[in-house]
Scaffold this motif. Structure first.
Motif, PDB file in Angstrom:
ATOM      1  N   GLU A 205      14.591  -3.071   4.485  1.00  0.00           N
ATOM      2  CA  GLU A 205      13.991  -4.410   4.534  1.00  0.00           C
ATOM      3  C   GLU A 205      13.173  -4.678   3.275  1.00  0.00           C
ATOM      4  OE1 GLU A 205      11.072  -7.170   7.352  1.00  0.00           O
ATOM      5  OE2 GLU A 205      12.016  -5.364   8.171  1.00  0.00           O
ATOM      6  N   PHE A 206      13.544  -5.756   2.581  1.00  0.00           N
ATOM      7  CA  PHE A 206      12.765  -6.211   1.436  1.00  0.00           C
ATOM      8  C   PHE A 206      11.574  -7.010   1.951  1.00  0.00           C
ATOM      9  CE2 PHE A 206      17.070  -5.777  -0.400  1.00  0.00           C
ATOM     10  CZ  PHE A 206      16.775  -4.888  -1.431  1.00  0.00           C
ATOM     11  N   LEU A 207      10.389  -6.657   1.465  1.00  0.00           N
ATOM     12  CA  LEU A 207       9.157  -7.289   1.928  1.00  0.00           C
ATOM     13  C   LEU A 207       8.697  -8.356   0.937  1.00  0.00           C
ATOM     14  CD1 LEU A 207       7.447  -3.973   3.096  1.00  0.00           C
ATOM     15  CD2 LEU A 207       8.943  -5.500   4.407  1.00  0.00           C
ATOM     16  N   ALA A 208       7.611  -9.035   1.262  1.00  0.00           N
ATOM     17  CA  ALA A 208       7.117 -10.128   0.416  1.00  0.00           C
ATOM     18  C   ALA A 208       6.774  -9.619  -0.984  1.00  0.00           C
ATOM     19  CB  ALA A 208       5.883 -10.764   1.049  1.00  0.00           C
ATOM     20  N   PRO A 209       7.204 -10.335  -2.025  1.00  0.00           N
ATOM     21  CA  PRO A 209       6.932  -9.898  -3.403  1.00  0.00           C
ATOM     22  C   PRO A 209       5.440  -9.844  -3.704  1.00  0.00           C
ATOM     23  CG  PRO A 209       8.587 -11.649  -3.352  1.00  0.00           C
ATOM     24  CD  PRO A 209       7.997 -11.574  -1.982  1.00  0.00           C
ATOM     25  N   MET A 210       5.080  -8.905  -4.556  1.00  0.00           N
ATOM     26  CA  MET A 210       3.708  -8.794  -5.051  1.00  0.00           C
ATOM     27  C   MET A 210       3.700  -9.363  -6.464  1.00  0.00           C
ATOM     28  SD  MET A 210       3.219  -4.866  -3.703  1.00  0.00           S
ATOM     29  CE  MET A 210       1.596  -4.611  -4.425  1.00  0.00           C
ATOM     30  N   ALA A 211       2.841 -10.324  -6.704  1.00  0.00           N
ATOM     31  CA  ALA A 211       2.816 -10.999  -8.002  1.00  0.00           C
ATOM     32  C   ALA A 211       2.409 -10.044  -9.116  1.00  0.00           C
ATOM     33  CB  ALA A 211       1.860 -12.183  -7.956  1.00  0.00           C
ATOM     34  N   ALA A 212       2.843 -10.343 -10.320  1.00  0.00           N
ATOM     35  CA  ALA A 212       2.427  -9.552 -11.482  1.00  0.00           C
ATOM     36  C   ALA A 212       0.931  -9.723 -11.708  1.00  0.00           C
ATOM     37  CB  ALA A 212       3.204  -9.999 -12.717  1.00  0.00           C
ATOM     38  N   GLY A 213       0.309  -8.718 -12.321  1.00  0.00           N
ATOM     39  CA  GLY A 213      -1.084  -8.854 -12.735  1.00  0.00           C
ATOM     40  C   GLY A 213      -2.132  -8.334 -11.779  1.00  0.00           C
ATOM     41  N   MET A 214      -1.749  -7.653 -10.713  1.00  0.00           N
ATOM     42  CA  MET A 214      -2.738  -7.103  -9.780  1.00  0.00           C
ATOM     43  C   MET A 214      -3.441  -5.902 -10.413  1.00  0.00           C
ATOM     44  SD  MET A 214      -0.579  -7.218  -6.174  1.00  0.00           S
ATOM     45  CE  MET A 214      -1.925  -6.537  -5.199  1.00  0.00           C
ATOM     46  N   SER A 215      -4.655  -5.624  -9.951  1.00  0.00           N
ATOM     47  CA  SER A 215      -5.374  -4.443 -10.429  1.00  0.00           C
ATOM     48  C   SER A 215      -4.737  -3.198  -9.835  1.00  0.00           C
ATOM     49  CB  SER A 215      -6.840  -4.509 -10.011  1.00  0.00           C
ATOM     50  OG  SER A 215      -6.961  -4.330  -8.601  1.00  0.00           O
ATOM     51  N   GLN A 216      -5.012  -2.044 -10.436  1.00  0.00           N
ATOM     52  CA  GLN A 216      -4.414  -0.801  -9.951  1.00  0.00           C
ATOM     53  C   GLN A 216      -4.806  -0.515  -8.511  1.00  0.00           C
ATOM     54  OE1 GLN A 216      -4.575   2.701 -12.524  1.00  0.00           O
ATOM     55  NE2 GLN A 216      -4.945   4.007 -10.764  1.00  0.00           N
ATOM     56  N   ALA A 217      -6.077  -0.649  -8.205  1.00  0.00           N
ATOM     57  CA  ALA A 217      -6.549  -0.330  -6.852  1.00  0.00           C
ATOM     58  C   ALA A 217      -5.903  -1.253  -5.813  1.00  0.00           C
ATOM     59  CB  ALA A 217      -8.072  -0.448  -6.786  1.00  0.00           C
ATOM     60  N   ASP A 218      -5.876  -2.543  -6.102  1.00  0.00           N
ATOM     61  CA  ASP A 218      -5.295  -3.494  -5.157  1.00  0.00           C
ATOM     62  C   ASP A 218      -3.791  -3.282  -5.007  1.00  0.00           C
ATOM     63  OD1 ASP A 218      -7.771  -4.609  -4.768  1.00  0.00           O
ATOM     64  OD2 ASP A 218      -7.429  -6.347  -6.063  1.00  0.00           O
ATOM     65  N   PHE A 219      -3.127  -3.052  -6.134  1.00  0.00           N
ATOM     66  CA  PHE A 219      -1.673  -2.868  -6.110  1.00  0.00           C
ATOM     67  C   PHE A 219      -1.287  -1.643  -5.287  1.00  0.00           C
ATOM     68  CE2 PHE A 219       2.106  -0.765  -7.793  1.00  0.00           C
ATOM     69  CZ  PHE A 219       3.052  -1.785  -7.723  1.00  0.00           C
ATOM     70  N   MET A 220      -1.899  -0.500  -5.594  1.00  0.00           N
ATOM     71  CA  MET A 220      -1.528   0.741  -4.918  1.00  0.00           C
ATOM     72  C   MET A 220      -1.847   0.683  -3.420  1.00  0.00           C
ATOM     73  SD  MET A 220      -0.031   2.556  -7.189  1.00  0.00           S
ATOM     74  CE  MET A 220       0.143   4.058  -6.212  1.00  0.00           C
ATOM     75  N   ALA A 221      -2.998   0.124  -3.086  1.00  0.00           N
ATOM     76  CA  ALA A 221      -3.388   0.037  -1.672  1.00  0.00           C
ATOM     77  C   ALA A 221      -2.441  -0.871  -0.895  1.00  0.00           C
ATOM     78  CB  ALA A 221      -4.827  -0.465  -1.560  1.00  0.00           C
ATOM     79  N   HIS A 222      -2.124  -2.024  -1.485  1.00  0.00           N
ATOM     80  CA  HIS A 222      -1.255  -2.981  -0.792  1.00  0.00           C
ATOM     81  C   HIS A 222       0.155  -2.428  -0.655  1.00  0.00           C
ATOM     82  CE1 HIS A 222       0.129  -6.903   0.615  1.00  0.00           C
ATOM     83  NE2 HIS A 222       1.167  -6.755  -0.183  1.00  0.00           N
TER      84      HIS A 222
END
Length: 247
Positions: A205-222
């Motif tokens: 299942e492909f999930l909702a895209p994560m936009a470019a430009g997130m911080s490392q902490a937010d990206f990895m956690a999400h």
């Protein structure tokens, strides 16, 4: 008795799967050498063949859910077995992978990998290889596509926990592209090792895209939260309890 019959069916399926890889690799090779389209067609035909034969030979159906990414993105996928690779690659228009540079010299396989846009990387020099890929895509000498990576770095058995590698964020930041997480339950039916394949419905299942430009902490956690949560849901749907209790 039922297990033994399914084991034999699984063995026959596995043999034909690898035989088909060899036959298709040879048959499509002349086209693949002169056209990237030929290489893409060969790989996608093989993915469809395996999924089709799995359905009627071993009773394992495959289902791709969510919005399949068709633009230039990074796909960060849960990896449980060979099947999830085939399901993801077979569903996107121009998938590609990062590969060890030594594989370039593998007969037939190496040529296909290069033709579909895989990125050959020397140990410790991934950043330079990705930078070159981005430049080649911009210059039109390399095809744009969907870079498929595995955030945990290896196959992870259903119910097992393994950390997400920060290298995923490094790639995401360097590419400057959205990231599409992908969850799966395929390991419930098609384990990392062994011959036996279990009947059922394997899902990616492909999930909702994560936009470019997130911080490392937010990206990895999400990324970890959405992929692990949804993969656990899909495994429960398949009758497997990720916490260790089977239904």
């Amino acid at each position: 008795m039922g297990y033994a019959i399914q084991w034999v069916r699984s063995l026959i399926f596995n043999v034909q799967m690898y035989a088909a890889m060899l036959v298709m690799g040879i048959v499509f090779f002349p086209w693949a050498l002169v056209s990237r389209r030929g290489a893409l067609m060969a790989c996608q035909t093989y993915c469809r063949w395996v999924c089709w034969t799995a359905g009627w030979m071993i009773g394992l159906r495959t289902e791709v859910r969510g919005t399949v990414p068709t633009d230039e993105v990074m796909i960060a996928a849960k990896h449980q077995s060979f099947l999830d690779i085939l399901m993801i690659y077979g569903s996107v228009p121009a998938g590609k992978f990062i590969m060890k540079r030594e594989l370039m010299w593998a007969p037939i396989l190496g040529q296909y990998a290069l033709r579909i846009g895989c990125v050959p990387v020397n140990r410790g020099k991934r950043g330079a290889a990705i930078k070159r890929m981005i430049a080649d895509v911009a210059a039109g000498t390399q095809i744009a596509g969907q870079l498929i990576i595995y955030s945990q770095g290896t196959r992870v058995a259903p119910g097992a926990r393994k950390p997400y590698k920060v290298g995923t964020y490094a790639l995401y930041k360097q590419l400057g592209q959205p990231c599409v997480p992908a969850a799966t339950n395929v390991g419930v039916f098609w384990p990392r090792h062994g011959i036996y394949r279990k009947p059922g419905t394997a899902v990616v299942e492909f999930l909702a895209p994560m936009a470019a430009g997130m911080s490392q902490a937010d990206f990895m956690a999400h990324l970890e939260t959405v992929v692990e949560t949804r993969s656990d849901d899909l495994m429960r749907e398949a009758g497997f309890e990720p916490d260790g209790v089977h239904h």
